[in-house]
Design a protein around this motif. Structure first.
Motif, PDB file in Angstrom:
ATOM      1  N   GLU A 270     -15.859  99.050  77.635  1.00 34.14           N
ATOM      2  CA  GLU A 270     -17.019  98.894  78.261  1.00 34.14           C
ATOM      3  C   GLU A 270     -16.787  99.534  79.769  1.00 34.14           C
ATOM      4  O   GLU A 270     -16.097  98.932  80.558  1.00 34.14           O
ATOM      5  CB  GLU A 270     -17.808  98.147  77.844  1.00 34.14           C
ATOM      6  CG  GLU A 270     -18.434  97.715  76.764  1.00 34.14           C
ATOM      7  CD  GLU A 270     -19.461  96.811  76.651  1.00 34.14           C
ATOM      8  OE1 GLU A 270     -20.705  97.088  77.151  1.00 34.14           O
ATOM      9  OE2 GLU A 270     -19.307  95.600  76.109  1.00 34.14           O
ATOM     10  N   ARG A 273     -17.502  96.928  82.899  1.00 35.59           N
ATOM     11  CA  ARG A 273     -17.775  95.416  82.392  1.00 35.59           C
ATOM     12  C   ARG A 273     -16.287  95.345  82.039  1.00 35.59           C
ATOM     13  O   ARG A 273     -15.835  95.704  80.949  1.00 35.59           O
ATOM     14  CB  ARG A 273     -18.470  95.540  80.973  1.00 35.59           C
ATOM     15  CG  ARG A 273     -19.942  95.990  81.380  1.00 35.59           C
ATOM     16  CD  ARG A 273     -20.871  95.256  80.199  1.00 35.59           C
ATOM     17  NE  ARG A 273     -20.691  93.941  80.002  1.00 35.59           N
ATOM     18  CZ  ARG A 273     -21.228  93.037  78.800  1.00 35.59           C
ATOM     19  NH1 ARG A 273     -21.814  93.947  78.012  1.00 35.59           N
ATOM     20  NH2 ARG A 273     -21.323  91.767  79.058  1.00 35.59           N
ATOM     21  N   CYS A 276     -14.406  93.402  78.393  1.00 37.26           N
ATOM     22  CA  CYS A 276     -15.493  93.676  77.285  1.00 37.26           C
ATOM     23  C   CYS A 276     -15.200  95.015  76.492  1.00 37.26           C
ATOM     24  O   CYS A 276     -14.899  95.928  77.111  1.00 37.26           O
ATOM     25  CB  CYS A 276     -16.762  93.804  77.655  1.00 37.26           C
ATOM     26  SG  CYS A 276     -17.400  92.163  78.428  1.00 37.26           S
ATOM     27  N   GLU A 325     -20.196  93.849  70.212  1.00 34.66           N
ATOM     28  CA  GLU A 325     -19.927  93.827  71.633  1.00 34.66           C
ATOM     29  C   GLU A 325     -18.788  92.499  71.769  1.00 34.66           C
ATOM     30  O   GLU A 325     -19.391  91.311  71.367  1.00 34.66           O
ATOM     31  CB  GLU A 325     -20.966  93.481  72.584  1.00 34.66           C
ATOM     32  CG  GLU A 325     -20.542  93.767  73.890  1.00 34.66           C
ATOM     33  CD  GLU A 325     -21.434  93.623  75.094  1.00 34.66           C
ATOM     34  OE1 GLU A 325     -21.573  94.574  75.803  1.00 34.66           O
ATOM     35  OE2 GLU A 325     -22.115  92.540  75.173  1.00 34.66           O
ATOM     36  N   GLN A 326     -17.770  92.790  72.251  1.00 29.43           N
ATOM     37  CA  GLN A 326     -16.719  91.463  72.385  1.00 29.43           C
ATOM     38  C   GLN A 326     -16.412  91.376  73.737  1.00 29.43           C
ATOM     39  O   GLN A 326     -15.862  92.364  74.250  1.00 29.43           O
ATOM     40  CB  GLN A 326     -15.474  91.846  71.400  1.00 29.43           C
ATOM     41  CG  GLN A 326     -14.760  90.539  71.233  1.00 29.43           C
ATOM     42  CD  GLN A 326     -15.339  89.310  70.877  1.00 29.43           C
ATOM     43  OE1 GLN A 326     -15.977  89.379  69.627  1.00 29.43           O
ATOM     44  NE2 GLN A 326     -15.357  88.058  71.579  1.00 29.43           N
ATOM     45  N   CYS A 327     -16.570  90.118  74.306  1.00 29.65           N
ATOM     46  CA  CYS A 327     -16.271  89.967  75.665  1.00 29.65           C
ATOM     47  C   CYS A 327     -15.251  88.739  75.780  1.00 29.65           C
ATOM     48  O   CYS A 327     -15.101  88.186  74.932  1.00 29.65           O
ATOM     49  CB  CYS A 327     -17.447  89.863  76.904  1.00 29.65           C
ATOM     50  SG  CYS A 327     -18.294  91.319  76.758  1.00 29.65           S
ATOM     51  N   HIS A 331      -8.723  91.604  81.886  1.00 34.06           N
ATOM     52  CA  HIS A 331      -8.520  92.988  82.421  1.00 34.06           C
ATOM     53  C   HIS A 331      -7.268  93.526  82.156  1.00 34.06           C
ATOM     54  O   HIS A 331      -6.216  93.147  82.309  1.00 34.06           O
ATOM     55  CB  HIS A 331      -8.880  93.178  83.827  1.00 34.06           C
ATOM     56  CG  HIS A 331     -10.054  92.247  84.253  1.00 34.06           C
ATOM     57  ND1 HIS A 331     -11.318  92.494  83.742  1.00 34.06           N
ATOM     58  CD2 HIS A 331     -10.308  90.869  84.783  1.00 34.06           C
ATOM     59  CE1 HIS A 331     -12.477  91.621  84.167  1.00 34.06           C
ATOM     60  NE2 HIS A 331     -11.751  90.607  85.019  1.00 34.06           N
ATOM     61  N   THR A 359      -8.246  96.838  77.436  1.00 36.90           N
ATOM     62  CA  THR A 359      -9.669  96.639  78.244  1.00 36.90           C
ATOM     63  C   THR A 359      -9.320  97.443  79.870  1.00 36.90           C
ATOM     64  O   THR A 359      -8.258  97.595  80.087  1.00 36.90           O
ATOM     65  CB  THR A 359      -9.880  95.127  78.716  1.00 36.90           C
ATOM     66  OG1 THR A 359      -8.445  94.804  79.166  1.00 36.90           O
ATOM     67  CG2 THR A 359     -10.026  94.410  77.443  1.00 36.90           C
TER      68      THR A 359
END
Length: 881
Positions: A270, A273, A276, A325-327, A331, A359
């Motif tokens: 995303e 974000r 995520c 959605e997966q968070c 990073h 990510t």
């Protein structure tokens, strides 16, 4: 009894047989319309099995057998009877008897009720075989003819089926599969019947499914079960001894459905974000018609990691086509994603195929744990250092391609920083100017750079007030861990400890690990990368705010075993009684532990074995006290705490003794003997001096022996030579302190005016004392002295002597030489002369003593034969002897 009835054969392939309500409700209770009628039928069947209605009959033209039951409980009793028919040719008008056999073994028959009875019975108290053949036999003399027989089986009633489960398959063709556990072994053919019942608004519709014997799985087609309504399912087990019912199972076939794995269509990070992603997914094509009451699970993990993170999500009709959605992820990290699905509370499908995605990256954050140590001085102006770092617990790289920079900050007037090391590894070696107080390190990725971390540069020295740690010790914990402990220094300035370790076989800095410890910690458990049978080098440093101490180092193994190879034994210098052996150290990669000791075994040709233990630091030994010119064999054993290994056997032979070795042996021995002789002589002289001061001891060990040389015979007068000798005790002039009386000693004076022999050899009147040899004969006991050596009386005689003087020795100015005459006596002399003395001749005495007696052997023989009398040689006035 119960009469067995033929069962209809099931269809091929093992599928269960479905019976509907239109069929006849007669056989085995199949095809009943209602559950109540079904239960009544089961009760009738149970009654038929337990209570026999009639006896089983097996007959022949001559006889028939009747038994209570052909199938019995294993271990129960059996009664049987054999009825012989009238007119049987084996029994008509013949003498016979009836025998019973069970599987070839003779049984004891019961006597008939009366003599005219033709019924013979048998009783088996315990039927222990699962199958037996019972026969009735008519015996005539030596032959026994079987007239009837029957097979009997034994087993147990079936137990109730357990763990009944059903699973719906929504992949075409749709099916409902049920299975159960049969229970205990019955030893009898056991059939299972599956019963299903579903409730509709108008009526209850039961179904019965028969399975082949031994099958415990039944599959029902989609037409015989509903998807969204409850069902009652049970199983009946049945054999010849009875039946049993399982616990009923109530289920909704849709909630018993196991879906196909869902498909992940795409995964996207995303924007804006961090950590995520979004997942687009779908059901399999055959199950896409299901729109609600679904649940999905998403699991993810970092690439090449083994730990999964699982999250479950509920899906309704509105969210079926939307992305998930997966968070909560790091990073800039690559992750692996999988999904599975289920309906309601039903079973989960298998995990679907994996998809990977990274990510969004972000600048690294938090700090690194850094360890810097100075190696050496490269020159007068620069030093060489090694820098190691690793992420702390809160550090996040936030990207895949992370690099690290080690640099120096320039002076304010010099501007930018000076990079000394740039790498993607977790270590580097750099050269710094002397006097550098600190360096800085940062982590970088495509999204940015982390904050810099200052690392002080400490020289390895013995700073005042900061002592190193002591008593460092390492102990194995399990097979892949090491516990390191130490005693902290008493200095209060210690702020922390640094423990570093690496495999001893690896010198590359890549294999070095470290850990920073608080000042209150005095131990560390090392488990990362520790392997058994491998040596590890471990050091501990003490650090203060401004200094670092020298390391304390130890070597350790997590697990030890016997070395993989033994050292090669070499034979060195070999002598006649010793040999030198040497060996090389076992290579480090083959030790498999700490060498505790070496043991050298050697033995000779006779098999006598000896062992020499050698410390691990020594690698040579000298074998001593070997036998010359002997063959020896030897081998060496290396030992660790985990075991020992023996080397190969070597053979060597000792040499012969050479002159130099003999000299080295004889010279010290000779010197020792000389010293011993000197010491013994000194001791003897000391003892002698002591004894000479004590007359009694002196006389006991050394008695007085007369010495002719010092005898008082020289002081005798002419009056002393009277014929009444040897009464020496009457002579008063003798001053010998211990007079010794000779057995025979005479002094003869030769007349001065004697005449020589006449020309015809007749002696004159002056030497009439020698006529006829009477005097010599009286002295020697024989007139034939020369050559008379073989007479037995002379062998035991000891020669004594008579001294003859030509004139009285006191009255002559010129003393003639004394004449020596031999005398024989049986009295032993003080000095042990030869037991067989040489013969001697008589001598002629010359007038005036001028002519000395001569013997055949010369005058020298005279005094040599009688050394003790040589002192009686009186010198004449002219000094002649």
């Amino acid at each position: 009894m119960y009469v067995a009835q033929k069962q209809p054969k099931p269809p091929p392939g093992g599928a269960c047989v479905h019976r509907t309500g239109q069929e006849s409700p007669g056989r085995c209770g199949y095809g009943l319309v209602t559950m109540e009628s079904l239960l009544k039928s089961v009760m009738v069947m149970l009654f038929a099995f337990i209570i026999p209605l009639e006896n089983g009959v097996r007959s022949s033209p001559c006889a028939e057998i009747q038994v209570g039951a052909t199938v019995v409980v294993l271990g129960s009793s059996v009664n049987a009877s054999c009825l012989l028919r009238e007119g049987c040719p084996l029994t008509e008008g013949r003498s016979f008897r009836v025998e019973w056999h069970l599987n070839g073994q003779v049984l004891a028959a019961l006597p008939p009720a009366n003599q005219s009875s033709r019924v013979f019975g048998v009783y088996v108290p315990s039927f222990s075989e699962t199958m037996g053949y019972l026969t009735c036999c008519v015996r005539q003399e030596t032959e026994c003819q079987i007239v009837a027989g029957m097979e009997i089986r034994a087993g147990y009633p079936p137990s109730a089926p357990q763990n009944l489960t059903c699973l719906t398959n929504l992949t075409k063709p749709y099916t409902l599969t049920c299975k159960w556990e049969p229970g205990l072994e019955t030893h009898l053919p056991t059939n299972y019947i599956l019963h299903t019942e579903r409730n509709s608004k108008t009526r209850t519709r039961p179904r019965v499914y028969q399975l082949p014997a031994g099958e415990n799985v039944c599959t029902i087609l989609r037409a015989d079960f509903p998807l969204f309504s409850k069902m009652r399912i049970s199983v009946t087990a049945q054999n010849a001894l009875g039946l049993a019912l399982s616990e009923p199972l109530f289920l909704d076939p849709m909630e018993a459905a196991k879906f196909d794995p869902p498909v992940i269509v795409d995964v996207q990070a995303e924007p804006y974000r961090y950590g995520c992603v979004k997942l687009w997914w779908k059901l399999s094509e055959q199950q896409m018609w299901v729109l609600n009451n679904l649940a999905v699970e998403v699991r993810f993990r970092m690439w090449e990691s083994e730990a999964w993170t699982v999250e479950m999500k509920r899906i309704d009709m509105a969210g079926l086509g939307e992305a998930l959605e997966q968070c909560g992820m790091q990073h800039g990290t690559e992750y692996q994603f999988q999904m599975r699905v289920r309906y309601g509370q039903g079973p989960w499908s298998e995990w679907g195929d994996s998809r990977t995605r990274s990510t969004l990256e972000r600048a690294p954050n938090d700090k690194l744990n850094v360890w810097l140590k100075v190696l050496r001085a490269e020159s007068e102006t620069h030093i060489s250092v090694q820098v190691f770092w690793k992420p702390s617990k809160n550090f996040r790289a936030n990207g895949k391609n992370v690099s690290y920079h080690v640099f120096l900050l320039g002076l304010p007037d010099r501007g930018r920083q000076q990079i000394v090391c740039r790498t993607r590894e977790l270590h580097c070696e750099a050269t710094l100017p002397k006097g550098t107080k600190r360096v800085y390190i940062t982590a970088l990725n495509s999204a940015g750079e982390s904050s810099r971390i200052a690392v002080p540069v400490y020289q390895l020295r013995v700073p005042p007030g900061l002592e190193p740690v002591s008593d460092i010790n390492v102990c194995p914990v399990g097979n892949r861990s090491l516990q390191v402990t130490w005693t902290p220094p008493v200095s209060p300035v210690v702020t922390e400890y640094v423990a570093e370790w690496r495999p001893l076989l690896q010198t590359d800095p890549h294999f070095l690990s470290f850990q920073l410890l608080d000042r209150n910690e005095t131990s560390i458990l090392i488990s990362a990368g520790i392997e058994p049978y491998r040596p590890y080098w471990i050091s501990v440093y003490a650090r203060s705010k401004d200094d670092i101490s020298l390391p304390c180092t130890v070597q350790g193994y997590s697990l030890q075993k016997a070395p993989s190879a033994a050292p090669n034994l070499r034979v060195g210098d070999i002598h006649h009684t010793r040999a030198k052996l040497a060996w090389d150290e076992v290579p480090l990669e083959q030790r498999n532990g700490m060498i505790q000791s070496y043991a050298l075994f050697y033995w000779d040709e006779g098999g006598r074995t000896q062992v020499v233990w050698v410390k691990p630091a020594e690698r040579r030994v000298t074998l001593t006290k070997l036998s010359p010119m002997s063959m020896y064999k030897a081998f060496i054993m290396a030992s660790t705490e985990g075991g020992s290994v023996n080397g190969t056997i070597v053979t060597f032979r000792t040499g012969t003794a050479d002159a130099w070795s003999d000299m080295l042996t004889v010279v010290p021995a000779s010197v020792g003997l000389v010293l011993l002789f000197i010491l013994t002589t000194l001791a003897c002289f000391t003892t002698l001096a002591c004894f000479t001061k004590h007359e009694r001891l002196k006389m006991r060990f050394w008695p007085m022996i007369p010495d002719p040389a010092n005898s008082s015979i020289k002081t005798w007068t002419e009056a002393d030579t009277l014929p009444d000798f040897p009464a020496f005790q009457n002579i008063k002039d003798i001053q010998d302190p211990t007079p010794v009386h000779l057995s025979w000693f005479s002094l003869l004076d030769v007349l001065e005016g004697r005449q020589e022999k006449s020309g015809d050899g007749v002696p004159t009147t002056d030497d009439t004392w020698l006529q006829g040899g009477d005097l010599v004969e009286s002295l020697t006991g024989s007139t034939d002295l020369p050559g008379n050596c073989e007479q037995e009386p002379l062998r035991d005689m000891v020669p004594y002597a008579t001294v003859v003087f030509a004139s009285p020795y006191r009255g002559q100015a010129r003393s003639p030489s004394p004449i020596y005459l031999r005398s024989d006596s049986t009295q032993p002399l003080l000095g042990e002369e030869s037991p067989s003395p040489k013969p001697y001749q008589n001598f002629r005495f010359q007038e005036g003593g001028r002519e000395r007696p001569q013997s055949d052997g010369g005058s020298s023989v005279f005094w040599e034969e009688f050394p003790l009398l040589s002192v009686l040689n009186v010198n004449d006035a002219h000094g002649e002897a």
